[in-house]
Motif scaffolding. Sequence first.
Motif, PDB file in Angstrom:
ATOM      1  N   SER A  90       0.834  -1.205   0.000  1.00 49.14           N
ATOM      2  CA  SER A  90       0.000   0.000   0.000  1.00 49.14           C
ATOM      3  C   SER A  90       0.871   1.258   0.000  1.00 49.14           C
ATOM      4  CB  SER A  90      -0.971   0.003   1.173  1.00 49.14           C
ATOM      5  OG  SER A  90      -0.257  -0.048   2.389  1.00 49.14           O
ATOM      6  N   TRP A  91       1.993   1.202   0.711  1.00 48.98           N
ATOM      7  CA  TRP A  91       2.924   2.334   0.684  1.00 48.98           C
ATOM      8  C   TRP A  91       3.576   2.464  -0.694  1.00 48.98           C
ATOM      9  CZ3 TRP A  91       2.773   5.963   4.156  1.00 48.98           C
ATOM     10  CH2 TRP A  91       2.302   5.665   5.430  1.00 48.98           C
ATOM     11  N   PHE A  92       3.869   1.340  -1.317  1.00 50.15           N
ATOM     12  CA  PHE A  92       4.475   1.376  -2.643  1.00 50.15           C
ATOM     13  C   PHE A  92       3.493   1.931  -3.673  1.00 50.15           C
ATOM     14  CE2 PHE A  92       6.433   0.048  -6.565  1.00 50.15           C
ATOM     15  CZ  PHE A  92       7.788   0.204  -6.293  1.00 50.15           C
ATOM     16  N   ARG A  93       2.219   1.620  -3.516  1.00 47.34           N
ATOM     17  CA  ARG A  93       1.205   2.199  -4.418  1.00 47.34           C
ATOM     18  C   ARG A  93       1.184   3.713  -4.292  1.00 47.34           C
ATOM     19  NH1 ARG A  93      -2.204  -2.171  -2.298  1.00 47.34           N
ATOM     20  NH2 ARG A  93      -2.129  -3.838  -3.835  1.00 47.34           N
ATOM     21  N   ALA A  94       1.226   4.213  -3.057  1.00 47.33           N
ATOM     22  CA  ALA A  94       1.249   5.667  -2.851  1.00 47.33           C
ATOM     23  C   ALA A  94       2.508   6.274  -3.462  1.00 47.33           C
ATOM     24  CB  ALA A  94       1.171   5.982  -1.357  1.00 47.33           C
ATOM     25  N   LEU A  95       3.630   5.591  -3.294  1.00 52.37           N
ATOM     26  CA  LEU A  95       4.883   6.059  -3.880  1.00 52.37           C
ATOM     27  C   LEU A  95       4.792   6.089  -5.404  1.00 52.37           C
ATOM     28  CD1 LEU A  95       7.945   6.750  -3.563  1.00 52.37           C
ATOM     29  CD2 LEU A  95       8.356   4.295  -3.779  1.00 52.37           C
ATOM     30  N   SER A  96       4.205   5.057  -6.004  1.00 54.50           N
ATOM     31  CA  SER A  96       4.065   4.994  -7.457  1.00 54.50           C
ATOM     32  C   SER A  96       3.196   6.125  -7.989  1.00 54.50           C
ATOM     33  CB  SER A  96       3.466   3.648  -7.874  1.00 54.50           C
ATOM     34  OG  SER A  96       4.317   2.592  -7.495  1.00 54.50           O
ATOM     35  N   LEU A  97       2.095   6.403  -7.314  1.00 56.81           N
ATOM     36  CA  LEU A  97       1.226   7.510  -7.733  1.00 56.81           C
ATOM     37  C   LEU A  97       1.931   8.846  -7.558  1.00 56.81           C
ATOM     38  CD1 LEU A  97      -2.181   6.227  -6.338  1.00 56.81           C
ATOM     39  CD2 LEU A  97      -1.413   6.254  -8.713  1.00 56.81           C
ATOM     40  N   THR A  98       2.678   8.979  -6.463  1.00 57.43           N
ATOM     41  CA  THR A  98       3.439  10.209  -6.234  1.00 57.43           C
ATOM     42  C   THR A  98       4.445  10.426  -7.354  1.00 57.43           C
ATOM     43  OG1 THR A  98       3.183  10.134  -3.837  1.00 57.43           O
ATOM     44  CG2 THR A  98       5.097  11.325  -4.678  1.00 57.43           C
ATOM     45  N   ALA A  99       5.198   9.391  -7.691  1.00 59.30           N
ATOM     46  CA  ALA A  99       6.195   9.512  -8.755  1.00 59.30           C
ATOM     47  C   ALA A  99       5.523   9.829 -10.081  1.00 59.30           C
ATOM     48  CB  ALA A  99       7.012   8.228  -8.859  1.00 59.30           C
ATOM     49  N   GLY A 100       4.426   9.147 -10.377  1.00 57.49           N
ATOM     50  CA  GLY A 100       3.736   9.392 -11.638  1.00 57.49           C
ATOM     51  C   GLY A 100       3.267  10.821 -11.788  1.00 57.49           C
ATOM     52  N   SER A 149      -0.196  17.467 -23.042  1.00 55.71           N
ATOM     53  CA  SER A 149      -0.843  16.969 -21.834  1.00 55.71           C
ATOM     54  C   SER A 149       0.096  16.065 -21.058  1.00 55.71           C
ATOM     55  CB  SER A 149      -2.108  16.190 -22.201  1.00 55.71           C
ATOM     56  OG  SER A 149      -2.674  15.608 -21.047  1.00 55.71           O
ATOM     57  N   LEU A 150       0.087  16.234 -19.741  1.00 55.40           N
ATOM     58  CA  LEU A 150       0.832  15.355 -18.850  1.00 55.40           C
ATOM     59  C   LEU A 150       0.001  14.154 -18.406  1.00 55.40           C
ATOM     60  CD1 LEU A 150       2.532  18.012 -16.537  1.00 55.40           C
ATOM     61  CD2 LEU A 150       3.682  16.470 -18.139  1.00 55.40           C
ATOM     62  N   ALA A 151      -1.261  14.109 -18.776  1.00 53.69           N
ATOM     63  CA  ALA A 151      -2.147  13.038 -18.302  1.00 53.69           C
ATOM     64  C   ALA A 151      -1.622  11.661 -18.710  1.00 53.69           C
ATOM     65  CB  ALA A 151      -3.566  13.253 -18.825  1.00 53.69           C
ATOM     66  N   ILE A 152      -1.231  11.503 -19.955  1.00 54.20           N
ATOM     67  CA  ILE A 152      -0.767  10.198 -20.440  1.00 54.20           C
ATOM     68  C   ILE A 152       0.531   9.796 -19.745  1.00 54.20           C
ATOM     69  CG2 ILE A 152       0.050   8.928 -22.470  1.00 54.20           C
ATOM     70  CD1 ILE A 152      -2.015  10.641 -24.085  1.00 54.20           C
ATOM     71  N   PRO A 153       1.558  10.658 -19.715  1.00 53.46           N
ATOM     72  CA  PRO A 153       2.777  10.259 -19.002  1.00 53.46           C
ATOM     73  C   PRO A 153       2.550   9.983 -17.520  1.00 53.46           C
ATOM     74  CG  PRO A 153       3.204  12.201 -20.343  1.00 53.46           C
ATOM     75  CD  PRO A 153       1.739  11.929 -20.403  1.00 53.46           C
ATOM     76  N   MET A 154       1.678  10.733 -16.880  1.00 56.72           N
ATOM     77  CA  MET A 154       1.405  10.495 -15.460  1.00 56.72           C
ATOM     78  C   MET A 154       0.821   9.103 -15.241  1.00 56.72           C
ATOM     79  SD  MET A 154      -0.118  14.101 -14.085  1.00 56.72           S
ATOM     80  CE  MET A 154       0.934  15.497 -13.706  1.00 56.72           C
ATOM     81  N   VAL A 155      -0.144   8.723 -16.074  1.00 56.69           N
ATOM     82  CA  VAL A 155      -0.782   7.409 -15.938  1.00 56.69           C
ATOM     83  C   VAL A 155       0.222   6.302 -16.248  1.00 56.69           C
ATOM     84  CG1 VAL A 155      -2.521   5.874 -16.956  1.00 56.69           C
ATOM     85  CG2 VAL A 155      -3.135   8.216 -16.342  1.00 56.69           C
ATOM     86  N   LEU A 156       0.973   6.446 -17.342  1.00 57.05           N
ATOM     87  CA  LEU A 156       1.939   5.412 -17.717  1.00 57.05           C
ATOM     88  C   LEU A 156       3.063   5.283 -16.692  1.00 57.05           C
ATOM     89  CD1 LEU A 156       2.215   5.925 -21.580  1.00 57.05           C
ATOM     90  CD2 LEU A 156       1.084   4.058 -20.347  1.00 57.05           C
ATOM     91  N   HIS A 157       3.532   6.405 -16.169  1.00 55.44           N
ATOM     92  CA  HIS A 157       4.598   6.388 -15.167  1.00 55.44           C
ATOM     93  C   HIS A 157       4.132   5.660 -13.916  1.00 55.44           C
ATOM     94  CE1 HIS A 157       8.034   8.911 -13.228  1.00 55.44           C
ATOM     95  NE2 HIS A 157       7.857   7.789 -12.556  1.00 55.44           N
ATOM     96  N   ALA A 158       2.964   6.028 -13.425  1.00 53.59           N
ATOM     97  CA  ALA A 158       2.436   5.371 -12.227  1.00 53.59           C
ATOM     98  C   ALA A 158       2.191   3.887 -12.484  1.00 53.59           C
ATOM     99  CB  ALA A 158       1.147   6.057 -11.774  1.00 53.59           C
TER     100      ALA A 158
END
Length: 192
Positions: free
Chosen positions: A82-92, A155-164
């Motif tokens: 769960s912490w890693f998920r938060a980290l992944s969303l933060t990075a994305g 748009s940053l939407a696509i890179p944000m989703v793919l990064h996360a």
Amino acid sequence: QWSFAAVILALWWWQRRTPAALALAWPAGPFAPWLVGLAAVGVLAIVLQARAIARNPKALAAIRRKLSHVERMLPHAPGEMSWFRALSLTAGVCEELMFRGFLMGYLGHYLPWWGAVVLSSLAFGFGHSYQGLRGIVQTGVVGAVMAVPVLLARSLAIPMVLHAATDLYAGHLGQLALQSKPAGADEELEKS
């Protein structure tokens, strides 16, 4: 990272610049449908590949070897995911805002588009120096790829989703690989 992102957004607002100027907009333009479609296919491929690897002990062993240089950062116990998920969303969200939104846009005022992509991708790569030389090179290349939707669809939407999604994928597979490690696997790996 959220603090850096907040500072960027506050400065942007204070300068009375539009969110779209920071690529904080939905994908637009003639390439947008194609890029959104490719991103959806990419996320689907990540999900399907993760499911296939999760059922394959040889593949999990290969993942364990491949991710050994970043094992200390991967979730080991179920509660860590769960912490890693938060980290992944933060990075994305935050890294894309900082590197593809702000830095690439800022550099674009002084350099041709390709120079802004190269320098922001280099900075992104060096920001991952804790992963070693291979991690710097890989993330630098990923940074350049993530610049494409920003350039073509503003748009940053696509890179944000793919990064996360890619970070979540790595964490999920890493955790599965570590949990499936048989006793003595490290010793056997060293012998081979």
